[in-house]
Design an enzyme around this catalytic site. Structure first.
Site, PDB file in Angstrom:
ATOM      1  N   HIS A 119      18.357  47.902  56.560  1.00 26.63           N
ATOM      2  CA  HIS A 119      18.037  49.151  57.268  1.00 26.63           C
ATOM      3  C   HIS A 119      19.277  50.033  57.460  1.00 26.63           C
ATOM      4  CE1 HIS A 119      19.477  46.444  60.422  1.00 26.63           C
ATOM      5  NE2 HIS A 119      19.929  47.530  61.014  1.00 26.63           N
ATOM      6  N   ILE A 120      19.043  51.317  57.598  1.00 30.09           N
ATOM      7  CA  ILE A 120      20.103  52.264  57.988  1.00 30.09           C
ATOM      8  C   ILE A 120      19.493  53.310  58.911  1.00 30.09           C
ATOM      9  CG2 ILE A 120      21.812  52.204  56.125  1.00 30.09           C
ATOM     10  CD1 ILE A 120      20.198  54.503  54.777  1.00 30.09           C
ATOM     11  N   TYR A 182      28.264  57.582  57.335  1.00 31.09           N
ATOM     12  CA  TYR A 182      27.579  56.539  56.551  1.00 31.09           C
ATOM     13  C   TYR A 182      28.584  55.624  55.864  1.00 31.09           C
ATOM     14  CZ  TYR A 182      24.681  54.791  52.602  1.00 31.09           C
ATOM     15  OH  TYR A 182      24.049  54.016  51.656  1.00 31.09           O
ATOM     16  N   LYS A 186      29.390  51.504  56.096  1.00 31.96           N
ATOM     17  CA  LYS A 186      29.250  50.625  54.931  1.00 31.96           C
ATOM     18  C   LYS A 186      30.564  49.899  54.622  1.00 31.96           C
ATOM     19  CE  LYS A 186      24.874  51.268  53.752  1.00 31.96           C
ATOM     20  NZ  LYS A 186      23.897  50.181  53.987  1.00 31.96           N
ATOM     21  N   ILE A 217      19.553  55.708  44.202  1.00 29.70           N
ATOM     22  CA  ILE A 217      18.227  55.110  43.934  1.00 29.70           C
ATOM     23  C   ILE A 217      17.130  56.111  44.316  1.00 29.70           C
ATOM     24  CG2 ILE A 217      16.724  53.128  44.462  1.00 29.70           C
ATOM     25  CD1 ILE A 217      19.428  52.371  43.142  1.00 29.70           C
ATOM     26  N   THR A 219      14.608  56.484  46.179  1.00 26.76           N
ATOM     27  CA  THR A 219      13.785  56.409  47.400  1.00 26.76           C
ATOM     28  C   THR A 219      13.581  57.825  47.937  1.00 26.76           C
ATOM     29  OG1 THR A 219      15.670  56.164  48.902  1.00 26.76           O
ATOM     30  CG2 THR A 219      14.776  54.150  47.959  1.00 26.76           C
TER      31      THR A 219
HETATM   32  N1  LIG Z   1      18.551  55.177  48.124  1.00 28.88           N
HETATM   33  C1  LIG Z   1      19.818  55.212  47.700  1.00 28.88           C
HETATM   34  O1  LIG Z   1      20.219  56.086  46.921  1.00 28.88           O
HETATM   35  C2  LIG Z   1      20.787  54.183  48.178  1.00 28.88           C
HETATM   36  C3  LIG Z   1      22.054  54.131  47.569  1.00 28.88           C
HETATM   37  C4  LIG Z   1      22.971  53.180  47.980  1.00 28.88           C
HETATM   38  C5  LIG Z   1      22.633  52.285  48.984  1.00 28.88           C
HETATM   39  N2  LIG Z   1      21.400  52.354  49.576  1.00 28.88           N
HETATM   40  C6  LIG Z   1      21.108  51.424  50.678  1.00 28.88           C
HETATM   41  O2  LIG Z   1      19.832  50.846  50.513  1.00 28.88           O
HETATM   42  C7  LIG Z   1      19.284  50.531  51.789  1.00 28.88           C
HETATM   43  C8  LIG Z   1      17.872  51.103  51.869  1.00 28.88           C
HETATM   44  O3  LIG Z   1      17.919  52.493  51.647  1.00 28.88           O
HETATM   45  P1  LIG Z   1      16.620  53.342  51.303  1.00 28.88           P
HETATM   46  O4  LIG Z   1      17.023  54.455  50.434  1.00 28.88           O
HETATM   47  O5  LIG Z   1      15.535  52.431  50.882  1.00 28.88           O
HETATM   48  O6  LIG Z   1      16.299  53.953  52.755  1.00 28.88           O
HETATM   49  P2  LIG Z   1      14.919  54.363  53.452  1.00 28.88           P
HETATM   50  O7  LIG Z   1      13.808  54.443  52.473  1.00 28.88           O
HETATM   51  O8  LIG Z   1      15.217  55.550  54.293  1.00 28.88           O
HETATM   52  O9  LIG Z   1      14.640  53.120  54.399  1.00 28.88           O
HETATM   53  C9  LIG Z   1      15.354  52.927  55.578  1.00 28.88           C
HETATM   54  C10 LIG Z   1      14.633  51.893  56.397  1.00 28.88           C
HETATM   55  O10 LIG Z   1      15.329  51.699  57.631  1.00 28.88           O
HETATM   56  C11 LIG Z   1      14.427  51.900  58.708  1.00 28.88           C
HETATM   57  N3  LIG Z   1      15.138  52.457  59.858  1.00 28.88           N
HETATM   58  C12 LIG Z   1      15.591  53.718  60.037  1.00 28.88           C
HETATM   59  N4  LIG Z   1      16.161  53.841  61.246  1.00 28.88           N
HETATM   60  C13 LIG Z   1      16.057  52.640  61.854  1.00 28.88           C
HETATM   61  C14 LIG Z   1      16.413  52.147  63.130  1.00 28.88           C
HETATM   62  N5  LIG Z   1      17.007  52.921  64.041  1.00 28.88           N
HETATM   63  N6  LIG Z   1      16.136  50.854  63.422  1.00 28.88           N
HETATM   64  C15 LIG Z   1      15.515  50.057  62.531  1.00 28.88           C
HETATM   65  N7  LIG Z   1      15.155  50.461  61.304  1.00 28.88           N
HETATM   66  C16 LIG Z   1      15.408  51.744  60.974  1.00 28.88           C
HETATM   67  C17 LIG Z   1      13.353  52.830  58.169  1.00 28.88           C
HETATM   68  O11 LIG Z   1      12.115  52.678  58.815  1.00 28.88           O
HETATM   69  P3  LIG Z   1      11.685  53.426  60.179  1.00 28.88           P
HETATM   70  O12 LIG Z   1      12.031  54.862  60.014  1.00 28.88           O
HETATM   71  O13 LIG Z   1      10.236  53.113  60.254  1.00 28.88           O
HETATM   72  O14 LIG Z   1      12.474  52.746  61.264  1.00 28.88           O
HETATM   73  C18 LIG Z   1      13.215  52.323  56.740  1.00 28.88           C
HETATM   74  O15 LIG Z   1      12.368  51.187  56.698  1.00 28.88           O
HETATM   75  C19 LIG Z   1      20.251  51.115  52.818  1.00 28.88           C
HETATM   76  O16 LIG Z   1      21.099  50.097  53.294  1.00 28.88           O
HETATM   77  C20 LIG Z   1      21.040  52.126  52.009  1.00 28.88           C
HETATM   78  O17 LIG Z   1      22.331  52.344  52.546  1.00 28.88           O
HETATM   79  C21 LIG Z   1      20.469  53.282  49.194  1.00 28.88           C
END
Ligand SMILES: NC(=O)c1ccc[n+]([C@@H]2O[C@H](COP(=O)([O-])OP(=O)(O)OC[C@H]3O[C@@H](n4cnc5c(N)ncnc54)[C@H](OP(=O)(O)O)[C@@H]3O)[C@@H](O)[C@H]2O)c1
Ligand SMILES: *[C@@H]1O[C@H](CO)[C@@H](O)[C@H](O)[C@H]1NC(C)=O
Ligand SMILES: *[C@@H]1O[C@H](CO)[C@@H](O)[C@H](O)[C@H]1NC(C)=O
Length: 294
Positions: A119-120, A182, A186, A217, A219
């Site tokens: 989560h983030i 961010y 990290k 990614i 998302t």
């Molecule tokens: N997408 C990319 O380009 C990318 C690149 C590098 C690394 N990453 C890493 O991959 C991981 C997932 O990223 P993603 O793109 O899949 O993000 P995402 O779709 O925004 O998902 C984030 C998740 O965290 C939850 N969240 C947000 N605030 C929260 C809080 N205060 N407490 C508990 N949960 C919380 C959200 O759900 P709710 O809002 O329901 O709480 C959601 O399930 C992260 O660690 C990110 O840094 C992503």
């Protein structure tokens, strides 16, 4: 001659390491019946990890804040073949909640095999605005809750010789523009978990620590935030999610996905940092940022 001998020994070492690693092959059955926590699993990469684990027949406990989304993810996990699937809603800025998630796994499954921290919290994609308090709050969600859950889960993970899987980013290895808060959180993960891994080796604690270095990614959150500013295409979240699970199951120290987008910059980082900065900045259309906020 001495130098040549050393080089030869090093080369043999590398070849053996390559052989050793390639010998360990991933099989989905590795996750069958395993008890896994996935945080941030209501959307994005976390959601996809839950579906993969469902197909593999794991016992799954997912968490995030939005209950309706978690409920749907759990339903789908069960349809896909999960041994069992549960959710617990709450916010990771609350360390009591972070501990509660781990306790929930204990009472549901009687133990834990894999802890996937993913989560983030929300942060802006823009120049650093000087708000240090935001960094403090983001550290709670993105970093301190990870440390808290790890401490709480360690007795169970020691017992199962399990895995800790930490989802980080290239922004957790390299300084990139527009993500100061961010990136700070990290980098903290790398410090904490890489040091911890070393202590585990020394103390013969057989719990693997896998740090995942992830590039851009597809998302919804990432695409909506950065699509106009970053010059290359995002990689698929389904494949990313699978690579993270594989790396954890194979007890790898780090996962690089996409490989070329993460590993090449990291190789340049220590040898040609100025050249790397130049290449990285060329990837950004920073002018688009201002257009967006109009
Ligand atoms: N997408 C990319 O380009 C990318 C690149 C590098 C690394 N990453 C890493 O991959 C991981 C997932 O990223 P993603 O793109 O899949 O993000 P995402 O779709 O925004 O998902 C984030 C998740 O965290 C939850 N969240 C947000 N605030 C929260 C809080 N205060 N407490 C508990 N949960 C919380 C959200 O759900 P709710 O809002 O329901 O709480 C959601 O399930 C992260 O660690 C990110 O840094 C992503
Ligand atoms: C923090 O989490 C605990 C456990 O879930 C909960 O009882 C408490 O109300 C939460 N605190 C806040 C401020 O939300
Ligand atoms: C550590 O645990 C794994 C998984 O149970 C096992 O395969 C491996 O042999 C263990 N290593 C040591 C040194 O005990």
């Amino acid at each position: 001659m001495g130098l040549l001998k050393k080089a030869l020994i090093a080369l043999i070492g590398i070849l053996l390491a390559v052989y050793f690693y390639s010998g360990k092959e991933f099989k989905p059955e590795m996750l069958k019946g395993k008890r896994v926590i996935v945080t941030g699993a209501s959307s994005g990469i976390g959601e996809q990890m839950a579906y993969h684990l469902g197909k593999m027949g794991s016992h799954i406990l997912i968490t995030a804040r939005t209950e309706e989304k978690l409920k749907k993810v759990v339903e789908r996990c069960l349809k896909l073949g999960a041994a069992s699937a549960y959710y617990i809603p709450g916010s990771m800025d609350n360390m009591t909640f972070a501990r509660q998630v781990v306790h929930e796994a204990k009472s549901l499954f009687g133990g834990l095999d894999m802890l996937i921290l993913n989560h983030i919290g929300y942060s802006y994609f823009n120049f650093f605005d000087g708000d240090v308090d935001h960094i403090r709050k983001l550290l709670e969600i993105n970093f301190l809750s990870y440390a808290t859950m790890t401490v709480e889960a360690l007795p169970m993970l020691k017992e199962s010789e399990g895995n800790i899987v930490v989802v980080s980013s290239v922004a957790g290895k390299l300084g990139l523009p527009l993500t100061v808060p961010y990136s700070t959180t990290k980098f903290a993960l790398d410090g904490f978990f890489s040091s911890l891994r070393m202590e585990f080796y020394h103390q013969k604690v057989n719990v693997s620590v896998t740090l995942c270095v992830i590039s851009y990614i597809d998302t919804d959150t990432a695409v909506n935030t950065v699509a106009r500013v970053i010059n290359h295409l995002p990689a698929p979240k389904e494949e990313c999610a699978l690579e993270i699970i594989k790396g954890g199951a194979l007890r790898q120290r780090e996962v690089y996905y996409q490989y070329h987008a993460t590993k090449i910059p990291l190789l340049l980082r220590d040898w040609a940092p100025d050249f790397l900065d130049y290449l990285l900045l060329k990837n950004y259309n920073i002018e688009e940022l201002n257009k967006k906020s109009e």
